[in-house]
Design an enzyme around this catalytic site. Structure first.
Site, mmCIF file in Angstrom:
data_model
loop_
_atom_site.group_PDB
_atom_site.id
_atom_site.type_symbol
_atom_site.label_atom_id
_atom_site.label_comp_id
_atom_site.label_asym_id
_atom_site.label_seq_id
_atom_site.Cartn_x
_atom_site.Cartn_y
_atom_site.Cartn_z
ATOM 1 N N THR A 135 52.334 51.023 33.854
ATOM 2 C CA THR A 135 53.406 50.271 33.218
ATOM 3 C C THR A 135 54.626 51.177 32.816
ATOM 4 O OG1 THR A 135 51.816 48.745 32.132
ATOM 5 C CG2 THR A 135 54.015 48.706 31.341
ATOM 6 N N GLU A 194 42.594 57.941 20.542
ATOM 7 C CA GLU A 194 43.847 57.452 20.628
ATOM 8 C C GLU A 194 43.862 56.155 19.677
ATOM 9 O OE1 GLU A 194 43.335 56.447 24.870
ATOM 10 O OE2 GLU A 194 42.147 55.179 24.238
ATOM 11 N N LYS A 226 43.892 54.859 34.107
ATOM 12 C CA LYS A 226 44.300 53.823 33.857
ATOM 13 C C LYS A 226 43.825 52.766 34.690
ATOM 14 C CE LYS A 226 47.871 51.572 30.847
ATOM 15 N NZ LYS A 226 49.049 51.890 30.524
#
Length: 273
Positions: A31, A181, A147
């Protein structure tokens, strides 16, 4: 009417029901933040796309052409907006038998436009509070850092976040108890004169902003238990749309200092310069 989605370069509203991205999560994405039509940190996004394609054994007939097409289409989707996000999704296409991928595949390229969440600007100004997630990430070295389209862990984490009081984001550990994370961003923290971040070689996603920071700063990477983060003096989270967001509270403890980022990258990553 503004085009919101491109499939292989053409406006579209659907994809084949037998696409392997839909059936098996057989694909990956990134993204990108666009400012005045220009993709930010494009080289980092491109590197991650190509690395993921290699790791997942995607057949890309001409990777250079594919990246040029993605870049042009990003600019096309963001041409009339001062700021927006564009997601690039690549699937393996259709074919194969069950999990077995086809001998020859035709990857599908999907680009979709989205608004940058309005609260990110407020987060950058005011900072956020982190609480600890009760759910953990699985240990999976084959996919660590990538990802991929399999984001069910993050879906469940976002549901937990919505049900958690006094939290803007959640700290997520792996099943061994090491900090990874937050639910949708990478995490950095400082103790004394050293900045730290998780290595992410067993779980988690290696973000493009993280890569940019590591390329320009001395940051220790490793497997750190939760108490290491709890002793932080400063901390921030980051991803490509939010930039760098300071953390003012970790699990109810107010940090003694507001995040003083590693270097002058703060302005460029937060303002898109």
């Amino acid at each position: 009417m503004l085009t919101q989605i491109l499939l292989n370069g053409k406006p579209a509203e659907s994809i084949a029901l037998q696409d392997r991205g839909l059936l098996y999560g057989d694909g990956f994405f990134t993204t990108i933040r666009l400012l005045d039509g220009e993709p930010q940190l494009w080289e980092r996004h491109q590197q991650r796309l190509l690395l993921t394609a290699q790791r997942l054994r995607f057949e890309l007939a001409d990777s250079r052409l594919l990246m040029q097409q993605c870049l042009q289409e990003c600019r096309q989707l963001g041409a009339d907006s001062a700021e927006c996000g564009v997601r690039i999704t690549l699937t393996r296409g259709t074919g194969g038998r069950g999990y077995q991928a086809p001998a020859t595949s035709q990857p599908q390229r999907i680009l979709s436009r989205m608004a940058v969440p309005a609260h990110y600007a407020e987060w950058r100004r005011q900072g956020i509070a982190l609480q600890l997630s009760q759910q953990t990430l699985a240990i999976q070295p084959m996919l660590a850092g990538l990802k991929t389209l399999n984001r069910l862990e993050q879906v469940l984490l976002k549901q937990e976040l919505a049900e958690t009081d006094n939290a803007d984001e959640l700290i997520v550990c792996d099943s061994n108890g090491f900090v990874c994370e937050s639910t949708a961003s990478n995490l950095f923290w400082r103790r004394h004169n050293t900045w730290y971040t998780s290595k992410l070689d067993k779980s988690g996603i290696k973000g493009v902003v993280r890569a940019e920071l590591l390329a320009h700063n001395s940051v220790a990477q490793g497997d750190y238990p939760l108490h290491h983060l709890q002793q932080a003096e400063q901390a921030f989270i980051c991803n490509s749309l939010m930039g760098l967001v300071p953390v003012h509270t970790i699990m109810g403890r107010r940090l003694p200092q507001t995040a003083d980022y590693p270097d002058q990258l703060t302005t460029r990553l937060n303002e898109g310069r």
